[in-house]
Design a protein around this motif. Structure first.
Motif, PDB file in Angstrom:
ATOM      1  N   LYS A 135     -25.868   7.490 -23.355  1.00 51.41           N
ATOM      2  CA  LYS A 135     -25.082   7.623 -24.832  1.00 51.41           C
ATOM      3  C   LYS A 135     -24.186   7.513 -25.186  1.00 51.41           C
ATOM      4  O   LYS A 135     -23.307   7.648 -25.935  1.00 51.41           O
ATOM      5  N   ASN A 136     -23.903   8.699 -24.065  1.00 54.95           N
ATOM      6  CA  ASN A 136     -22.250   9.823 -24.910  1.00 54.95           C
ATOM      7  C   ASN A 136     -22.203  10.879 -23.370  1.00 54.95           C
ATOM      8  O   ASN A 136     -22.123  10.475 -22.610  1.00 54.95           O
ATOM      9  N   LEU A 137     -20.488  11.224 -24.531  1.00 50.50           N
ATOM     10  CA  LEU A 137     -20.144  11.722 -23.161  1.00 50.50           C
ATOM     11  C   LEU A 137     -20.805  12.854 -22.544  1.00 50.50           C
ATOM     12  O   LEU A 137     -20.362  13.199 -21.357  1.00 50.50           O
ATOM     13  N   LYS A 138     -21.200  13.716 -23.462  1.00 46.28           N
ATOM     14  CA  LYS A 138     -21.941  14.584 -23.245  1.00 46.28           C
ATOM     15  C   LYS A 138     -23.434  14.547 -21.668  1.00 46.28           C
ATOM     16  O   LYS A 138     -23.161  15.249 -20.779  1.00 46.28           O
ATOM     17  N   GLU A 139     -24.131  13.022 -22.180  1.00 43.90           N
ATOM     18  CA  GLU A 139     -24.882  12.955 -21.346  1.00 43.90           C
ATOM     19  C   GLU A 139     -24.090  12.247 -20.101  1.00 43.90           C
ATOM     20  O   GLU A 139     -25.024  12.387 -18.837  1.00 43.90           O
ATOM     21  N   PHE A 140     -22.999  12.285 -19.886  1.00 51.12           N
ATOM     22  CA  PHE A 140     -22.602  10.903 -18.791  1.00 51.12           C
ATOM     23  C   PHE A 140     -21.750  12.641 -18.199  1.00 51.12           C
ATOM     24  O   PHE A 140     -22.602  12.457 -17.010  1.00 51.12           O
ATOM     25  N   VAL A 141     -21.541  12.808 -18.586  1.00 53.54           N
ATOM     26  CA  VAL A 141     -20.721  14.545 -17.826  1.00 53.54           C
ATOM     27  C   VAL A 141     -22.213  14.917 -16.871  1.00 53.54           C
ATOM     28  O   VAL A 141     -22.354  15.221 -15.854  1.00 53.54           O
ATOM     29  N   ILE A 219     -18.444   5.143 -24.963  1.00 48.86           N
ATOM     30  CA  ILE A 219     -19.224   6.693 -25.075  1.00 48.86           C
ATOM     31  C   ILE A 219     -18.468   7.573 -25.627  1.00 48.86           C
ATOM     32  O   ILE A 219     -18.083   8.872 -25.848  1.00 48.86           O
ATOM     33  N   ALA A 220     -16.440   7.608 -25.573  1.00 54.95           N
ATOM     34  CA  ALA A 220     -15.682   8.277 -26.032  1.00 54.95           C
ATOM     35  C   ALA A 220     -15.120   7.727 -26.683  1.00 54.95           C
ATOM     36  O   ALA A 220     -14.325   6.577 -25.418  1.00 54.95           O
ATOM     37  N   VAL A 221     -14.010   8.202 -27.419  1.00 61.29           N
ATOM     38  CA  VAL A 221     -12.714   7.602 -27.745  1.00 61.29           C
ATOM     39  C   VAL A 221     -12.059   8.924 -27.846  1.00 61.29           C
ATOM     40  O   VAL A 221     -11.953  10.232 -27.876  1.00 61.29           O
ATOM     41  N   ALA A 229     -12.605   0.466 -35.945  1.00 58.13           N
ATOM     42  CA  ALA A 229     -12.757  -0.575 -34.692  1.00 58.13           C
ATOM     43  C   ALA A 229     -14.062   0.125 -34.328  1.00 58.13           C
ATOM     44  O   ALA A 229     -14.957  -0.992 -34.102  1.00 58.13           O
ATOM     45  N   LEU A 230     -14.351   0.693 -33.901  1.00 57.19           N
ATOM     46  CA  LEU A 230     -15.094   1.469 -33.448  1.00 57.19           C
ATOM     47  C   LEU A 230     -16.030   3.010 -34.167  1.00 57.19           C
ATOM     48  O   LEU A 230     -16.124   4.044 -33.838  1.00 57.19           O
ATOM     49  N   PRO A 231     -16.859   2.870 -35.151  1.00 57.16           N
ATOM     50  CA  PRO A 231     -16.702   3.848 -36.338  1.00 57.16           C
ATOM     51  C   PRO A 231     -17.860   4.959 -35.235  1.00 57.16           C
ATOM     52  O   PRO A 231     -18.211   5.907 -36.470  1.00 57.16           O
ATOM     53  N   ASP A 232     -18.276   4.109 -34.613  1.00 56.00           N
ATOM     54  CA  ASP A 232     -20.582   5.080 -34.583  1.00 56.00           C
ATOM     55  C   ASP A 232     -19.420   5.791 -33.537  1.00 56.00           C
ATOM     56  O   ASP A 232     -20.691   6.189 -32.509  1.00 56.00           O
ATOM     57  N   VAL A 233     -18.649   5.155 -32.735  1.00 57.00           N
ATOM     58  CA  VAL A 233     -18.686   6.035 -31.045  1.00 57.00           C
ATOM     59  C   VAL A 233     -17.650   7.292 -31.830  1.00 57.00           C
ATOM     60  O   VAL A 233     -16.121   7.561 -32.186  1.00 57.00           O
ATOM     61  N   VAL A 237     -13.214  15.274 -28.486  1.00 59.41           N
ATOM     62  CA  VAL A 237     -12.710  16.197 -29.451  1.00 59.41           C
ATOM     63  C   VAL A 237     -14.657  16.385 -30.116  1.00 59.41           C
ATOM     64  O   VAL A 237     -14.996  17.724 -30.102  1.00 59.41           O
ATOM     65  N   GLU A 238     -14.843  15.736 -30.584  1.00 57.51           N
ATOM     66  CA  GLU A 238     -15.751  15.470 -31.486  1.00 57.51           C
ATOM     67  C   GLU A 238     -16.546  16.356 -30.772  1.00 57.51           C
ATOM     68  O   GLU A 238     -18.478  16.547 -30.998  1.00 57.51           O
ATOM     69  N   GLN A 239     -16.554  15.782 -29.431  1.00 56.23           N
ATOM     70  CA  GLN A 239     -18.361  15.803 -28.236  1.00 56.23           C
ATOM     71  C   GLN A 239     -17.923  17.543 -27.544  1.00 56.23           C
ATOM     72  O   GLN A 239     -19.052  17.861 -27.061  1.00 56.23           O
ATOM     73  N   GLY A 240     -17.104  17.597 -27.924  1.00 54.49           N
ATOM     74  CA  GLY A 240     -17.274  19.327 -27.717  1.00 54.49           C
ATOM     75  C   GLY A 240     -15.830  19.892 -26.618  1.00 54.49           C
ATOM     76  O   GLY A 240     -15.355  20.566 -25.950  1.00 54.49           O
ATOM     77  N   TRP A 241     -14.878  18.578 -26.401  1.00 57.16           N
ATOM     78  CA  TRP A 241     -13.420  19.029 -25.304  1.00 57.16           C
ATOM     79  C   TRP A 241     -12.009  18.685 -26.291  1.00 57.16           C
ATOM     80  O   TRP A 241     -11.326  17.675 -26.591  1.00 57.16           O
ATOM     81  N   PRO A 242     -12.034  20.146 -27.202  1.00 55.83           N
ATOM     82  CA  PRO A 242     -10.647  19.848 -28.260  1.00 55.83           C
ATOM     83  C   PRO A 242      -9.695  19.396 -27.761  1.00 55.83           C
ATOM     84  O   PRO A 242      -8.895  19.133 -28.259  1.00 55.83           O
TER      85      PRO A 242
END
Length: 321
Positions: A135-141, A219-221, A229-233, A237-242
């Motif tokens: 569902k997100n970048l962390k899970e994808f990695v 899964i990430a912007v 246009a993607l307010p819930d994505v 940076v927010e997911q831990g990759w600054p």
């Protein structure tokens, strides 16, 4: 008396070039887009040209000249008279990464062109098939690292912006993917929908229809802020990759030696166009951040982006004919 002096006298002492700039535009302006109709660059260029046309009272006509990843159109602009009647709507790959990638370019961006402005930054996103169980970048990695070398990344071609963006993602996250270059983003997307590609990276507008249809998940912007246009994505940076930020922008260029007064007039008109609520809303709906930068800011941005991508391309050893 010298002919130029006679002209100056006839114009009340005003230099001829300045007088022409004062009258600009007095006839239609050609806006060269180095990509086919319907692509991301074309979709941004058209509403802006239409708005500038209404502001300046002359036609701003889009002229699509595809080829060489925008290079054909750029060369047309570079070789046009510096009178403001042929300008180019470009994206950053045309004026930043192309000169770093291609050996035999005849156009020198710094020598042959003058920046007018930037008009929009693209919402570069990571897209995956909707049936992939993350569902997100962390899970994808985590998934990618559990299957090293077994997942495919599809790009629009070797050295394309999406390919280079992937290399940034790869370096930042440590994922091990097989890069499969296609002849454009469309065929790559078709293979992702067919289950042969598990990751693509490009502007959101390319995937919007498939996202709406439930076939693709974002899964990430790759910007510092979420896109309207993607307010819930979440951003990367927010997911831990600054430092996982990719800037892809669009802007307007003119031939070098175009009078400053004409560049100023175009800059002011495009500033108004980007600020127009209807135009701005349209750009957002297409997956862009309407961001205006004037001539000086654009020149600085180009220098900074050239330095950044130069280091990446040199490390990758990519060189194209």
């Amino acid at each position: 008396m010298h002919r130029r002096s006679l002209l100056a006298v006839a114009l009340g002492g005003v230099p001829f070039a300045a007088a022409r700039a004062q009258d600009y535009p007095s006839r239609p302006v050609k806006v060269v887009v180095g990509f086919p109709p319907g692509g991301g660059t074309d979709l941004v260029a058209r509403p802006l040209a239409a708005k500038v046309q209404s502001l300046l009272g002359q036609s701003f006509v889009i002229d699509n000249k595809g080829g060489a990843n925008g290079g054909v159109g750029l060369e047309i602009v570079a070789k046009s008279p510096p009178d403001g009647y042929t300008i180019g709507h470009v994206n950053s790959s045309v004026v930043v990464t192309n000169p770093l990638l291609y050996r035999n370019l005849t156009t020198n961006v710094e020598r042959d062109l003058a920046p007018i402005c930037t008009v929009a930054d693209s919402a570069v996103v990571l897209a995956i098939p909707a049936d992939l169980p993350v569902k997100n970048l962390k899970e994808f990695v985590a998934l990618a690292k559990s299957q090293p070398g077994k997942l495919n990344f599809g790009s629009g071609g070797l050295g394309s912006v999406d390919h280079l963006s992937f290399e940034v993602v790869k370096r930042q996250t440590g994922i091990d993917f097989l890069h499969v270059p296609y002849r454009g983003g469309g065929p790559a997307l078709a293979d992702m929908l067919g289950g042969r590609v598990q990751l693509m990276i490009s502007s959101f507008g390319m995937y919007k229809g498939q996202v709406d249809a439930g076939k693709v998940r974002i899964i990430a912007v790759l910007s510092r802020e979420r896109h309207p246009a993607l307010p819930d994505v979440m951003t990367a940076v927010e997911q831990g990759w600054p430092n996982l930020v990719v800037s892809v922008w669009q802007g307007v260029m003119a031939p070098a030696q175009t009078p400053a007064a004409i560049l100023d007039r175009l800059e002011a008109a495009y500033r108004q166009a980007v600020a127009d609520p209807e135009v701005s809303a349209l750009l957002v709906s297409l997956g862009y951040f309407p961001i205006f930068r004037g001539r000086k800011e654009t020149a600085t941005l180009m220098r900074d982006e050239t330095a950044r991508w130069s280091a990446i391309i040199k490390e990758l050893g990519i060189q194209l004919d």
